[in-house]
Design a protein around this motif. Structure first.
Motif, PDB file in Angstrom:
ATOM      1  N   GLN A  67      22.271  79.561  60.636  1.00 16.65           N
ATOM      2  CA  GLN A  67      22.853  80.393  60.215  1.00 16.65           C
ATOM      3  C   GLN A  67      24.290  80.258  59.211  1.00 16.65           C
ATOM      4  N   ALA A  68      24.860  79.213  59.608  1.00 13.11           N
ATOM      5  CA  ALA A  68      26.116  78.898  58.404  1.00 13.11           C
ATOM      6  C   ALA A  68      25.238  78.512  57.256  1.00 13.11           C
ATOM      7  N   ALA A  69      24.195  77.742  57.349  1.00 10.11           N
ATOM      8  CA  ALA A  69      23.543  77.090  55.974  1.00 10.11           C
ATOM      9  C   ALA A  69      23.130  78.325  55.435  1.00 10.11           C
ATOM     10  N   MET A  70      22.334  79.191  56.203  1.00  8.27           N
ATOM     11  CA  MET A  70      21.575  80.350  55.388  1.00  8.27           C
ATOM     12  C   MET A  70      22.886  81.298  54.897  1.00  8.27           C
ATOM     13  N   TYR A  71      23.678  81.653  55.556  1.00  3.46           N
ATOM     14  CA  TYR A  71      24.400  82.616  55.046  1.00  3.46           C
ATOM     15  C   TYR A  71      25.458  81.999  53.868  1.00  3.46           C
ATOM     16  N   GLY A  72      25.714  80.605  54.170  1.00  2.18           N
ATOM     17  CA  GLY A  72      26.598  80.000  53.084  1.00  2.18           C
ATOM     18  C   GLY A  72      25.808  79.933  51.891  1.00  2.18           C
ATOM     19  N   PHE A  73      24.338  79.688  51.889  1.00  2.00           N
ATOM     20  CA  PHE A  73      23.751  79.551  50.717  1.00  2.00           C
ATOM     21  C   PHE A  73      23.711  80.996  50.079  1.00  2.00           C
ATOM     22  N   LEU A  74      23.290  82.000  50.808  1.00  2.00           N
ATOM     23  CA  LEU A  74      23.456  83.451  50.277  1.00  2.00           C
ATOM     24  C   LEU A  74      24.794  83.758  49.556  1.00  2.00           C
ATOM     25  N   LEU A  75      25.722  83.536  50.309  1.00  7.78           N
ATOM     26  CA  LEU A  75      26.997  83.708  49.560  1.00  7.78           C
ATOM     27  C   LEU A  75      27.258  83.005  48.112  1.00  7.78           C
ATOM     28  N   CYS A  76      26.704  81.749  48.166  1.00  2.00           N
ATOM     29  CA  CYS A  76      27.006  81.196  46.759  1.00  2.00           C
ATOM     30  C   CYS A  76      26.130  81.964  46.048  1.00  2.00           C
ATOM     31  N   PHE A  77      24.884  82.111  46.318  1.00  2.00           N
ATOM     32  CA  PHE A  77      23.895  82.951  45.495  1.00  2.00           C
ATOM     33  C   PHE A  77      24.467  84.151  44.607  1.00  2.00           C
ATOM     34  N   ALA A  78      25.084  84.790  45.824  1.00  2.00           N
ATOM     35  CA  ALA A  78      25.732  86.019  45.433  1.00  2.00           C
ATOM     36  C   ALA A  78      26.922  85.876  44.519  1.00  2.00           C
ATOM     37  N   ALA A  79      27.636  84.687  44.546  1.00  3.10           N
ATOM     38  CA  ALA A  79      28.898  84.546  43.682  1.00  3.10           C
ATOM     39  C   ALA A  79      28.255  84.193  42.428  1.00  3.10           C
ATOM     40  N   THR A  80      27.228  83.386  42.111  1.00  6.57           N
ATOM     41  CA  THR A  80      26.400  83.272  40.962  1.00  6.57           C
ATOM     42  C   THR A  80      26.284  84.590  40.256  1.00  6.57           C
ATOM     43  N   LEU A  86      33.507  84.620  47.356  1.00  2.76           N
ATOM     44  CA  LEU A  86      32.223  84.319  47.685  1.00  2.76           C
ATOM     45  C   LEU A  86      31.924  82.789  47.632  1.00  2.76           C
ATOM     46  N   GLY A  87      31.984  82.141  46.470  1.00  3.10           N
ATOM     47  CA  GLY A  87      31.646  80.822  46.296  1.00  3.10           C
ATOM     48  C   GLY A  87      32.355  79.878  47.144  1.00  3.10           C
ATOM     49  N   LEU A  88      33.516  79.985  47.457  1.00  3.11           N
ATOM     50  CA  LEU A  88      34.329  79.084  48.301  1.00  3.11           C
ATOM     51  C   LEU A  88      33.900  79.466  49.798  1.00  3.11           C
ATOM     52  N   ALA A 108      16.214  64.207  53.578  1.00  4.96           N
ATOM     53  CA  ALA A 108      16.747  64.143  52.141  1.00  4.96           C
ATOM     54  C   ALA A 108      16.998  65.642  51.823  1.00  4.96           C
ATOM     55  N   PHE A 109      16.282  66.401  51.857  1.00  7.66           N
ATOM     56  CA  PHE A 109      16.402  67.907  51.348  1.00  7.66           C
ATOM     57  C   PHE A 109      17.920  68.558  51.984  1.00  7.66           C
ATOM     58  N   ILE A 110      17.834  68.426  53.439  1.00 13.19           N
ATOM     59  CA  ILE A 110      19.184  68.622  53.817  1.00 13.19           C
ATOM     60  C   ILE A 110      20.360  68.153  53.219  1.00 13.19           C
ATOM     61  N   LEU A 111      20.278  66.715  53.105  1.00 10.28           N
ATOM     62  CA  LEU A 111      21.449  66.137  52.612  1.00 10.28           C
ATOM     63  C   LEU A 111      21.625  66.521  51.123  1.00 10.28           C
ATOM     64  N   LEU A 112      20.717  67.000  50.391  1.00 11.72           N
ATOM     65  CA  LEU A 112      20.719  67.478  48.980  1.00 11.72           C
ATOM     66  C   LEU A 112      21.559  68.743  49.038  1.00 11.72           C
ATOM     67  N   LEU A 113      21.066  69.499  49.868  1.00 10.24           N
ATOM     68  CA  LEU A 113      22.012  70.852  50.108  1.00 10.24           C
ATOM     69  C   LEU A 113      23.503  70.671  50.438  1.00 10.24           C
ATOM     70  N   PHE A 114      23.683  69.607  51.282  1.00  7.36           N
ATOM     71  CA  PHE A 114      24.931  69.201  51.635  1.00  7.36           C
ATOM     72  C   PHE A 114      25.632  68.794  50.257  1.00  7.36           C
ATOM     73  N   PHE A 115      25.044  67.865  49.545  1.00  4.97           N
ATOM     74  CA  PHE A 115      25.579  67.431  48.409  1.00  4.97           C
ATOM     75  C   PHE A 115      25.935  68.513  47.372  1.00  4.97           C
ATOM     76  N   VAL A 116      25.144  69.439  47.365  1.00  7.90           N
ATOM     77  CA  VAL A 116      25.216  70.607  46.477  1.00  7.90           C
ATOM     78  C   VAL A 116      26.514  71.160  46.742  1.00  7.90           C
ATOM     79  N   SER A 117      26.649  71.534  47.911  1.00 11.90           N
ATOM     80  CA  SER A 117      27.987  72.515  48.591  1.00 11.90           C
ATOM     81  C   SER A 117      29.150  71.414  48.591  1.00 11.90           C
TER      82      SER A 117
END
Length: 363
Positions: A223-236, A261-263, A298-307
């Motif tokens: 849930q943290a990852a999902m809503y975090g991503f959605l908030l980042c997308f909303a910020a953009t 939203l982004g932070l 690797a993809f989970i770590l990529l998402l971590f790296f993005v954030s």
């Protein structure tokens, strides 16, 4: 690497056949009927077509409670491992539906290498553009122009959604999907928003990383990852509206909607992906699709790296470090979007579609 379609078809057939064998035993037993959505859905029929197996596999969230409750797991002669069987069928379905299929198979087999190459090439290209292109502006635009960013990210944004749309259409046809009504989407989004299928069916959580002990940790991390991503997308999205409709270009102040939203989203995404990566190291790989463990991690770590790079970039704004952090962050974002249709990120779209299809079949 070329795609051997015959080999992929054979592997898919083997995965579906094994999942069918195991589900037929489960359908006769029904001890796990109160668990996640897979088991109530399974009881609707006595025989399973290939599309039925694909549907049930994508309903499965790999919570693993059924494995630890089952009396027919190894060393029993029935040799049941429903999480792994449905995981294999699910993974094969994503490879089969991916567009273009060759790239989907390549990523699933060599995920770490593909990710590293794309990230490195993109990083070098952005650094080169940043060096040779004249710029002028405030904030990040002092290092890379707005037009340059748009030219990079519009194709990287539009192509993945087109590829996912092709894959979802293939999935919908194979599973016998019909015209969906608003009520079907409402029910699916409600389940997805709460991640209901990660609560073990009874609200106690799943057995992903603690074997026969229930825990909601994975659900909360998701849930943290999902809503975090959605908030980042909303910020953009908000920043895009402000830029083009209200002539309010970046940079924005701290208490503006894009920054809030982004932070918030960046922090949630960073914490969620870090926890998911840790939990993945604690879970038994034999109860999942072991052959793609590296690509998934690797993809989970990529998402971590993005954030993480996004948060660092914010805190170093106004310093010389921006010149180095901006290319790192932009390359990570570009790689993330480009790989979305073929990576673990695709599971969100397929599982949401499975929930829509399930809502149809219930009604």
């Amino acid at each position: 690497m070329s795609l051997d379609l015959a080999t992929l078809a054979d592997r898919s057939t083997d995965a579906i056949a094994e999942a069918r064998r195991q589900l037929e035993v489960c359908n006769a037993c029904r001890y796990c009927e109160g668990f996640c959505s897979v088991f109530p859905a399974m009881t609707r029929q006595k025989a399973f077509a290939d599309g039925d197996i694909t549907h049930l596999a994508n309903l499965c969230h790999n919570c693993r409670g059924c494995y630890y409750s089952c009396q027919y797991t190894p060393p029993h002669e029935f040799d049941l491992n429903i999480p792994a069987a449905l995981g294999d069928a699910r993974q094969e379905s994503w490879e089969r539906f991916a567009f273009p299929s060759a790239f989907g198979k390549l990523f699933h087999q060599r995920g770490v290498a593909v990710l590293a190459v794309i990230l490195a090439v993109t990083l070098l290209a952005i650094w080169f553009m940043q060096t040779v292109q004249p710029v002028g502006g405030d904030g990040f635009y002092a290092y890379m122009s707005h037009n340059a960013m748009i030219s990079i990210f519009i194709p990287a944004f539009l192509f993945p959604f087109a590829a996912i749309a092709v894959g979802i259409r293939r999935y919908w046809r194979e599973t016998g999907g019909q015209s969906a009504r608003l009520a079907h989407f409402v029910a699916a989004f409600k389940d997805a928003a709460a991640l209901r299928n990660l609560d073990g069916g009874q609200g106690q959580g799943c057995n992903f990383e603690k074997t026969d002990r229930y825990t909601n940790t994975r659900r909360y991390a998701h849930q943290a990852a999902m809503y975090g991503f959605l908030l980042c997308f909303a910020a953009t999205s908000v920043a895009t509206v402000l830029h083009y409709l209200f002539d309010m270009p970046a940079p924005y102040p701290l208490f503006s909607l894009p920054k809030i939203l982004g932070l918030t989203g960046g922090i949630l995404l960073c914490l969620g992906t870090a926890k998911l990566a840790y939990l993945k190291t604690k879970a038994d790989p034999a109860l999942g699709t072991a052959r793609v463990w590296g690509g998934e991690m690797a993809f989970i770590l990529l998402l971590f790296f993005v954030s993480a790079t996004g948060l660092v970039l914010y805190f170093v704004s106004g310093t010389a470090l921006v010149e180095w952090m901006l290319p790192l962050h932009l390359a990570a974002v570009f790689t993330f979007f480009l790989l979305t249709p073929y990576s673990k990120m695709a599971h969100g779209f397929y599982r949401l579609t499975a929930l829509v299809r399930e809502a149809q079949m219930k009604r």
